[in-house]
Design a protein around this motif. Structure first.
Motif, PDB file in Angstrom:
ATOM      1  N   PRO A  68     -21.993 -11.221  38.221  1.00  0.00           N
ATOM      2  CA  PRO A  68     -22.627 -10.445  37.934  1.00  0.00           C
ATOM      3  C   PRO A  68     -23.995 -10.553  37.149  1.00  0.00           C
ATOM      4  CG  PRO A  68     -20.858  -9.542  36.889  1.00  0.00           C
ATOM      5  CD  PRO A  68     -20.760 -10.879  36.954  1.00  0.00           C
ATOM      6  N   LEU A  69     -25.192 -10.943  37.542  1.00  0.00           N
ATOM      7  CA  LEU A  69     -25.805 -10.969  36.335  1.00  0.00           C
ATOM      8  C   LEU A  69     -26.687  -9.373  36.744  1.00  0.00           C
ATOM      9  CD1 LEU A  69     -28.052 -13.319  35.375  1.00  0.00           C
ATOM     10  CD2 LEU A  69     -29.475 -13.387  37.006  1.00  0.00           C
ATOM     11  N   ILE A  70     -26.958  -8.840  34.044  1.00  0.00           N
ATOM     12  CA  ILE A  70     -27.010  -7.603  34.197  1.00  0.00           C
ATOM     13  C   ILE A  70     -28.620  -8.253  33.517  1.00  0.00           C
ATOM     14  CG2 ILE A  70     -25.250  -6.955  34.595  1.00  0.00           C
ATOM     15  CD1 ILE A  70     -25.224  -6.998  32.082  1.00  0.00           C
ATOM     16  N   GLY A  71     -29.176  -9.042  33.183  1.00  0.00           N
ATOM     17  CA  GLY A  71     -30.519  -9.469  32.403  1.00  0.00           C
ATOM     18  C   GLY A  71     -30.922 -10.755  31.836  1.00  0.00           C
ATOM     19  N   VAL A  72     -31.426 -11.186  31.812  1.00  0.00           N
ATOM     20  CA  VAL A  72     -32.353 -13.198  31.633  1.00  0.00           C
ATOM     21  C   VAL A  72     -33.472 -12.627  31.044  1.00  0.00           C
ATOM     22  CG1 VAL A  72     -33.399 -15.167  32.654  1.00  0.00           C
ATOM     23  CG2 VAL A  72     -31.317 -13.293  34.372  1.00  0.00           C
ATOM     24  N   SER A  73     -33.312 -13.565  29.863  1.00  0.00           N
ATOM     25  CA  SER A  73     -34.486 -12.973  28.466  1.00  0.00           C
ATOM     26  C   SER A  73     -35.792 -14.145  29.163  1.00  0.00           C
ATOM     27  CB  SER A  73     -34.010 -14.239  27.333  1.00  0.00           C
ATOM     28  OG  SER A  73     -34.413 -15.279  27.581  1.00  0.00           O
ATOM     29  N   GLN A  74     -36.862 -14.015  28.106  1.00  0.00           N
ATOM     30  CA  GLN A  74     -38.098 -14.408  28.539  1.00  0.00           C
ATOM     31  C   GLN A  74     -37.798 -15.820  27.787  1.00  0.00           C
ATOM     32  OE1 GLN A  74     -40.930 -14.041  30.055  1.00  0.00           O
ATOM     33  NE2 GLN A  74     -40.265 -12.095  30.507  1.00  0.00           N
ATOM     34  N   THR A  75     -37.965 -17.183  28.295  1.00  0.00           N
ATOM     35  CA  THR A  75     -37.998 -18.350  27.338  1.00  0.00           C
ATOM     36  C   THR A  75     -38.376 -18.892  26.408  1.00  0.00           C
ATOM     37  OG1 THR A  75     -38.602 -20.038  29.888  1.00  0.00           O
ATOM     38  CG2 THR A  75     -38.641 -21.110  27.781  1.00  0.00           C
ATOM     39  N   GLY A  76     -37.271 -18.542  25.597  1.00  0.00           N
ATOM     40  CA  GLY A  76     -37.881 -19.287  23.682  1.00  0.00           C
ATOM     41  C   GLY A  76     -37.291 -17.603  23.120  1.00  0.00           C
ATOM     42  N   ASP A  77     -37.217 -16.324  23.334  1.00  0.00           N
ATOM     43  CA  ASP A  77     -37.519 -15.018  22.800  1.00  0.00           C
ATOM     44  C   ASP A  77     -35.690 -15.023  22.831  1.00  0.00           C
ATOM     45  OD1 ASP A  77     -37.516 -12.792  22.118  1.00  0.00           O
ATOM     46  OD2 ASP A  77     -39.107 -12.128  23.872  1.00  0.00           O
ATOM     47  N   PRO A  78     -35.576 -14.877  21.674  1.00  0.00           N
ATOM     48  CA  PRO A  78     -34.059 -14.115  21.427  1.00  0.00           C
ATOM     49  C   PRO A  78     -33.493 -12.468  22.052  1.00  0.00           C
ATOM     50  CG  PRO A  78     -35.014 -14.438  19.797  1.00  0.00           C
ATOM     51  CD  PRO A  78     -36.004 -15.262  20.800  1.00  0.00           C
ATOM     52  N   MET A  79     -34.895 -12.105  21.529  1.00  0.00           N
ATOM     53  CA  MET A  79     -34.790 -10.242  21.947  1.00  0.00           C
ATOM     54  C   MET A  79     -34.425 -10.245  23.719  1.00  0.00           C
ATOM     55  SD  MET A  79     -34.282 -10.117  18.901  1.00  0.00           S
ATOM     56  CE  MET A  79     -35.003  -8.539  18.652  1.00  0.00           C
ATOM     57  N   LEU A  80     -33.433  -9.682  23.959  1.00  0.00           N
ATOM     58  CA  LEU A  80     -33.477  -8.270  25.507  1.00  0.00           C
ATOM     59  C   LEU A  80     -33.858  -7.144  24.986  1.00  0.00           C
ATOM     60  CD1 LEU A  80     -30.338 -10.355  25.984  1.00  0.00           C
ATOM     61  CD2 LEU A  80     -31.850 -10.664  27.328  1.00  0.00           C
ATOM     62  N   PRO A  81     -34.817  -6.586  25.070  1.00  0.00           N
ATOM     63  CA  PRO A  81     -35.041  -5.097  24.834  1.00  0.00           C
ATOM     64  C   PRO A  81     -34.701  -4.206  26.209  1.00  0.00           C
ATOM     65  CG  PRO A  81     -37.200  -6.466  25.842  1.00  0.00           C
ATOM     66  CD  PRO A  81     -36.051  -7.143  25.128  1.00  0.00           C
ATOM     67  N   GLY A  82     -34.480  -4.821  27.482  1.00  0.00           N
ATOM     68  CA  GLY A  82     -34.144  -4.436  27.986  1.00  0.00           C
ATOM     69  C   GLY A  82     -32.491  -4.234  28.479  1.00  0.00           C
ATOM     70  N   LEU A  83     -31.257  -4.414  27.373  1.00  0.00           N
ATOM     71  CA  LEU A  83     -30.313  -4.452  27.192  1.00  0.00           C
ATOM     72  C   LEU A  83     -29.781  -3.773  25.550  1.00  0.00           C
ATOM     73  CD1 LEU A  83     -28.545  -7.618  28.366  1.00  0.00           C
ATOM     74  CD2 LEU A  83     -29.211  -5.277  29.625  1.00  0.00           C
ATOM     75  N   GLY A  84     -30.679  -3.891  25.352  1.00  0.00           N
ATOM     76  CA  GLY A  84     -30.485  -3.222  23.451  1.00  0.00           C
ATOM     77  C   GLY A  84     -31.912  -3.044  22.954  1.00  0.00           C
ATOM     78  N   ARG A  85     -31.767  -1.719  21.896  1.00  0.00           N
ATOM     79  CA  ARG A  85     -33.149  -2.268  20.346  1.00  0.00           C
ATOM     80  C   ARG A  85     -32.489  -2.605  19.718  1.00  0.00           C
ATOM     81  NH1 ARG A  85     -32.334   4.090  19.316  1.00  0.00           N
ATOM     82  NH2 ARG A  85     -29.651   3.056  18.960  1.00  0.00           N
ATOM     83  N   ASP A  86     -33.563  -3.755  19.492  1.00  0.00           N
ATOM     84  CA  ASP A  86     -33.226  -4.735  18.672  1.00  0.00           C
ATOM     85  C   ASP A  86     -32.167  -5.378  18.099  1.00  0.00           C
ATOM     86  OD1 ASP A  86     -33.553  -5.914  16.194  1.00  0.00           O
ATOM     87  OD2 ASP A  86     -32.306  -4.699  14.772  1.00  0.00           O
ATOM     88  N   LEU A  87     -32.340  -5.984  19.702  1.00  0.00           N
ATOM     89  CA  LEU A  87     -30.206  -7.447  19.822  1.00  0.00           C
ATOM     90  C   LEU A  87     -31.188  -8.086  20.050  1.00  0.00           C
ATOM     91  CD1 LEU A  87     -28.497  -6.811  23.539  1.00  0.00           C
ATOM     92  CD2 LEU A  87     -29.200  -8.581  22.388  1.00  0.00           C
ATOM     93  N   ASP A  88     -30.455  -8.610  19.116  1.00  0.00           N
ATOM     94  CA  ASP A  88     -30.940 -10.391  18.807  1.00  0.00           C
ATOM     95  C   ASP A  88     -29.793 -11.386  19.236  1.00  0.00           C
ATOM     96  OD1 ASP A  88     -31.939 -12.968  17.669  1.00  0.00           O
ATOM     97  OD2 ASP A  88     -32.565 -11.856  16.238  1.00  0.00           O
TER      98      ASP A  88
END
Length: 271
Positions: A68-88
């Motif tokens: 069950p997909l809940i998030g996908v990053s931009q290519t090369g971007d280690p951050m996931l702002p939709g899932l957490g602040r400052d999430l690396d």
């Protein structure tokens, strides 16, 4: 819950997860996240080169119960702002599994030194999220009780292939007495982004599990004589698909050691 109370409740949760994530990032917490950050969504993680991403996205779409997909990053971007602040994603998982040509080559608690600018991160829902809902309903979760990782098994339940990805489903198991098993089904059905309702109840041999006391991943837990094993689809399923697809490199979480997000479980529930 009043609006002010809800806001305070979420603030407290975010403070708790920020503290726990800091321990993960520093390497002082490398264990299971079962029972941690209750009420917040936990996620399975798959990181792949961009030229493998479309096939894997289709695999998730073809198998929404296991993936069950809940998030996908931009290519090369280690951050996931939709899932957490400052999430690396490079530092915020207790332990990573690095696959090379489909083999589980090594583990790490930090992947900054292997990060690539063409990586795409996929975050999938996790059954640890529904454990919180079960506990709040008064049900006992054996792996949480015993301070263990959940029991996970390779099954013979086929997934629907997509491009280079294929393989059978991995399932997680929690034992319940019959009445509690029925209640667990009712509760988890409302949480499709955390794998939803069970995929099997009862005899493990019917789904290809020869010895329930020897899980393929995680820890064995006590099963009472009056209890029924209940099996849910598991987000370790993509790791089996990675073994079969054999990308040159892929990175996942170690089973049971999840990404802690700042999304509330109830935000993903079906009312």
């Amino acid at each position: 819950m009043q609006t002010g109370d809800y806001s305070d409740f979420k603030t407290d949760l975010l403070d708790q997860v920020a503290e726990l994530r800091a321990h993960i990032r520093s390497g002082t917490h490398t264990g299971t996240t079962s029972g941690k950050a209750q009420s917040l969504v936990q996620g399975n993680v798959v990181i792949l080169p961009a030229d493998w991403a479309n096939d894997f996205l289709l695999f998730c779409q073809n198998n929404p119960v296991a993936c069950p997909l809940i998030g996908v990053s931009q290519t090369g971007d280690p951050m996931l702002p939709g899932l957490g602040r400052d999430l690396d994603i490079r530092t915020d998982i207790p332990e990573y599994q690095i696959f090379r040509n489909g083999e589980r080559a090594e583990t790490a608690t930090d992947i900054r030194d292997v990060w690539r600018n063409d990586f795409v991160t996929f975050v999938l829902g996790c059954s640890f999220s529904f454990e919180d809902a079960l506990v709040r309903a008064g049900l006992s979760i054996r792996n949480v009780e015993q301070g263990q990782n959940v029991s996970m098994y390779r099954s013979n339940i086929a997934t629907q292939s997509a491009g280079r990805f294929h393989g059978d489903m991995v399932v997680s198991m929690r034992p319940f007495k019959a009445a509690d098993a029925i209640r667990a089904i009712q509760i988890t059905t409302r949480l499709p982004k955390a794998h939803g309702a069970p995929v099997h109840i009862g005899d493990p041999a019917l789904i290809g599990i020869n010895d329930i006391h020897i899980p393929d991943f995680g820890d064995a837990v006590t099963i009472g004589r009056d209890e029924i094993p209940v099996f849910w689809a598991c987000g370790v399923t993509p790791q089996v698909a990675l073994e079969n697809a054999r990308p040159q490199i892929a990175i996942t979480h170690v089973p049971g050691k999840m990404l802690l997000t700042e999304r509330l479980n109830e935000e993903l529930a079906v009312l």
